[in-house]
Design a protein around this motif. Structure first.
Motif, mmCIF file in Angstrom:
data_model
loop_
_atom_site.group_PDB
_atom_site.id
_atom_site.type_symbol
_atom_site.label_atom_id
_atom_site.label_comp_id
_atom_site.label_asym_id
_atom_site.label_seq_id
_atom_site.Cartn_x
_atom_site.Cartn_y
_atom_site.Cartn_z
ATOM 1 N N GLU A 231 0.825 -1.211 0.000
ATOM 2 C CA GLU A 231 0.000 0.000 0.000
ATOM 3 C C GLU A 231 0.860 1.262 0.000
ATOM 4 O OE1 GLU A 231 -2.755 -0.493 3.233
ATOM 5 O OE2 GLU A 231 -4.112 -1.704 2.005
ATOM 6 N N GLU A 232 1.959 1.237 0.736
ATOM 7 C CA GLU A 232 2.861 2.387 0.779
ATOM 8 C C GLU A 232 3.556 2.597 -0.564
ATOM 9 O OE1 GLU A 232 5.475 1.529 4.030
ATOM 10 O OE2 GLU A 232 3.939 1.932 5.532
ATOM 11 N N SER A 233 3.719 1.531 -1.329
ATOM 12 C CA SER A 233 4.407 1.606 -2.615
ATOM 13 C C SER A 233 3.508 2.083 -3.736
ATOM 14 C CB SER A 233 4.985 0.235 -2.976
ATOM 15 O OG SER A 233 5.909 -0.162 -1.999
ATOM 16 N N ASP A 234 2.218 2.203 -3.474
ATOM 17 C CA ASP A 234 1.249 2.707 -4.444
ATOM 18 C C ASP A 234 1.303 1.920 -5.761
ATOM 19 O OD1 ASP A 234 -0.875 4.390 -5.088
ATOM 20 O OD2 ASP A 234 0.449 5.803 -6.119
ATOM 21 N N ILE A 235 1.263 0.603 -5.644
ATOM 22 C CA ILE A 235 1.298 -0.293 -6.797
ATOM 23 C C ILE A 235 -0.134 -0.734 -7.090
ATOM 24 C CG2 ILE A 235 2.200 -2.485 -7.657
ATOM 25 C CD1 ILE A 235 4.519 -2.132 -5.634
ATOM 26 N N THR A 236 -0.476 -0.812 -8.367
ATOM 27 C CA THR A 236 -1.843 -1.180 -8.731
ATOM 28 C C THR A 236 -2.138 -2.622 -8.313
ATOM 29 O OG1 THR A 236 -1.243 -1.953 -10.935
ATOM 30 C CG2 THR A 236 -1.819 0.372 -10.717
#
Length: 63
Positions: A21-26
């Motif tokens: 979630e912190e990495s903002d990956i789809t």
């Protein structure tokens, strides 16, 4: 149940979710990567304990 008393797999899952979630990956990319990780760890488990019954991969949910 508090996370402190949770089983190790729950603690790991929470850590992984937070990292992703912190990495903002789809979600599609995350699910594809997790499928690769699952296959890798199934191969490692097979080497130690023998084959694990195959599971059908989940299809991504469209939101």
């Amino acid at each position: 149940m508090s996370l402190e008393n949770a089983p190790p797999e729950v603690k790991l899952a929470v850590d992984l979710i937070m990292l992703l979630e912190e990495s903002d990956i789809t979600p599609d990319v995350v699910l594809a990567a997790l499928e690769i990780v699952r296959r890798d760890y199934e191969s490692k488990a097979d080497a130690v304990t023998g084959p694990v019954p195959a599971q059908q991969p989940r299809k991504p949910q469209i939101k």
